[in-house]
Write an enzyme that holds these catalytic residues in place. Structure first.
Site, mmCIF file in Angstrom:
data_model
loop_
_atom_site.group_PDB
_atom_site.id
_atom_site.type_symbol
_atom_site.label_atom_id
_atom_site.label_comp_id
_atom_site.label_asym_id
_atom_site.label_seq_id
_atom_site.Cartn_x
_atom_site.Cartn_y
_atom_site.Cartn_z
ATOM 1 N N ASN A 10 8.866 1.818 -11.845
ATOM 2 C CA ASN A 10 10.592 0.693 -11.480
ATOM 3 C C ASN A 10 10.128 -0.098 -9.898
ATOM 4 O OD1 ASN A 10 12.779 -0.658 -11.258
ATOM 5 N ND2 ASN A 10 13.685 1.739 -11.372
ATOM 6 N N TRP A 11 9.702 -1.170 -10.054
ATOM 7 C CA TRP A 11 9.645 -2.460 -8.931
ATOM 8 C C TRP A 11 11.241 -2.568 -8.541
ATOM 9 C CZ3 TRP A 11 4.879 -5.856 -10.213
ATOM 10 C CH2 TRP A 11 3.787 -5.038 -10.499
ATOM 11 N N LYS A 12 12.255 -2.138 -8.391
ATOM 12 C CA LYS A 12 13.656 -3.032 -8.753
ATOM 13 C C LYS A 12 13.533 -4.145 -8.084
ATOM 14 C CE LYS A 12 14.707 2.064 -7.706
ATOM 15 N NZ LYS A 12 15.303 2.490 -6.967
ATOM 16 N N HIS A 95 20.119 3.269 -15.788
ATOM 17 C CA HIS A 95 19.320 3.663 -14.271
ATOM 18 C C HIS A 95 21.259 4.167 -13.556
ATOM 19 C CE1 HIS A 95 17.871 3.410 -9.961
ATOM 20 N NE2 HIS A 95 16.310 4.378 -10.297
ATOM 21 N N GLU A 165 16.712 11.858 -13.418
ATOM 22 C CA GLU A 165 16.662 11.120 -12.224
ATOM 23 C C GLU A 165 17.985 11.818 -11.815
ATOM 24 O OE1 GLU A 165 13.975 8.108 -11.629
ATOM 25 O OE2 GLU A 165 16.006 6.615 -11.800
ATOM 26 N N GLY A 171 15.363 7.508 -3.734
ATOM 27 C CA GLY A 171 15.148 6.592 -2.696
ATOM 28 C C GLY A 171 15.626 7.295 -1.179
ATOM 29 N N SER A 211 12.325 10.249 -5.587
ATOM 30 C CA SER A 211 10.815 10.367 -4.451
ATOM 31 C C SER A 211 9.395 10.988 -4.692
ATOM 32 C CB SER A 211 11.773 11.353 -3.533
ATOM 33 O OG SER A 211 13.183 10.169 -2.795
ATOM 34 N N GLY A 232 10.654 4.558 -7.723
ATOM 35 C CA GLY A 232 10.746 3.512 -7.492
ATOM 36 C C GLY A 232 10.053 3.466 -6.112
ATOM 37 N N GLY A 233 10.221 3.631 -5.600
ATOM 38 C CA GLY A 233 9.471 2.689 -3.743
ATOM 39 C C GLY A 233 7.737 3.324 -3.635
#
Ligand code: PEP
Length: 246
Positions: A10-12, A95, A165, A171, A211, A232-233
């Site tokens: 998920n590149w947000k 999300h 999640e 994050g 994470s 994510g990150g």
């Protein structure tokens, strides 16, 4: 019952068009022989290019949200029809950032999930508790409630991917332990069994997100109830390939 793992990035709200193209080109050869199903979710404006760049590869492209209506006066929104028209195959729904910043509700998630499935999109439906809810002993009831409300009246629940999640792990660099993650994914599966029967629960895929990184993905993926990761990150660089090919 063997479930094919699915790893989604998920590149947000990250990456310009050029950056999106560069990351896709970098990742394509690195994930080409992955055993897991691979999904990249760039921002809306870069979806069409992402689809083009991944044609004929093992990478599926997903959106990070959609509106449940086909069209109309919904400024700033994007419909599922618009996504399928350009070849998008997946859509992340509910999300925690959408729930927190844009007041998304389980009811809305349910409408969007039903609509996505009707269009042939694979929804990745997110659930998870806050730190306060976990500390108060309410994590299970929160997750079960989100699944019961967000995933009711679904014709074929096995076409849905569910992402557990915990919000406190998103994050923050703080991952749920593999036991905590597996237990919560088990709550999800048990709820699906109660709603749709054991066969459906055995077939539905439940991801863990929060994470996930190259160093912890393998131990999470080894757990019985975890069938993949929503990342994510750590999906924003070519190191994501190490997660995809855990
Ligand atoms: C997410 O936002 O879905 C997520 C899991 O983020 P991160 O991997 O950065 O914790």
């Amino acid at each position: 019952m063997s479930r094919r793992p699915v790893i989604a990035g998920n590149w947000k709200m990250n990456k310009t068009l050029d950056e999106t193209k560069a990351l896709i080109e970098e990742l394509k050869p690195l994930v080409a022989d992955a055993e897991a199903e691979v999904v990249f979710c760039p921002t809306f404006v870069n979806l069409a290019e992402a689809v083009k760049l991944t044609e004929g590869t093992n990478i599926g492209i997903g959106a990070q949200n959609m509106h449940q209506a086909e069209k109309g006066a919904f400024t700033g929104e994007v419909s599922g029809e618009m996504l399928t028209a350009i070849g998008v195959k997946y859509v992340v729904l509910g999300h925690s950032e959408r729930r927190e910043y844009y007041a998304e509700t389980d009811e809305g998630v349910n409408e969007k999930t039903i609509k996505a499935l009707a269009l042939g999109l694979t929804p990745i439906v997110c659930c998870g508790e806050t730190l306060e809810e976990r500390e108060a002993g309410n994590a299970e009831s929160k997750v079960v409630g989100q699944i019961q409300a967000g995933l009711k009246n679904i014709d074929d629940i096995t076409k849905v991917i569910i992402a557990y999640e915990p919000i406190w792990a998103i994050g923050t660099g703080k991952t749920a332990s593999k036991e905590e993650a597996d237990e919560a994914c088990g709550w999800v599966r048990k709820t699906i069994a109660d709603m749709y029967g054991q066969d459906a629960a055995d077939a539905v895929r439940v991801q863990y997100g929060g994470s996930v990184k190259p160093a912890n993905v393998a131990e999470l993926m080894a757990m019985d109830n975890i069938d993949g990761a929503l990342v994510g990150g750590a999906s924003l660089t070519a190191d994501f390939a190490k997660i995809v090919k855990y």
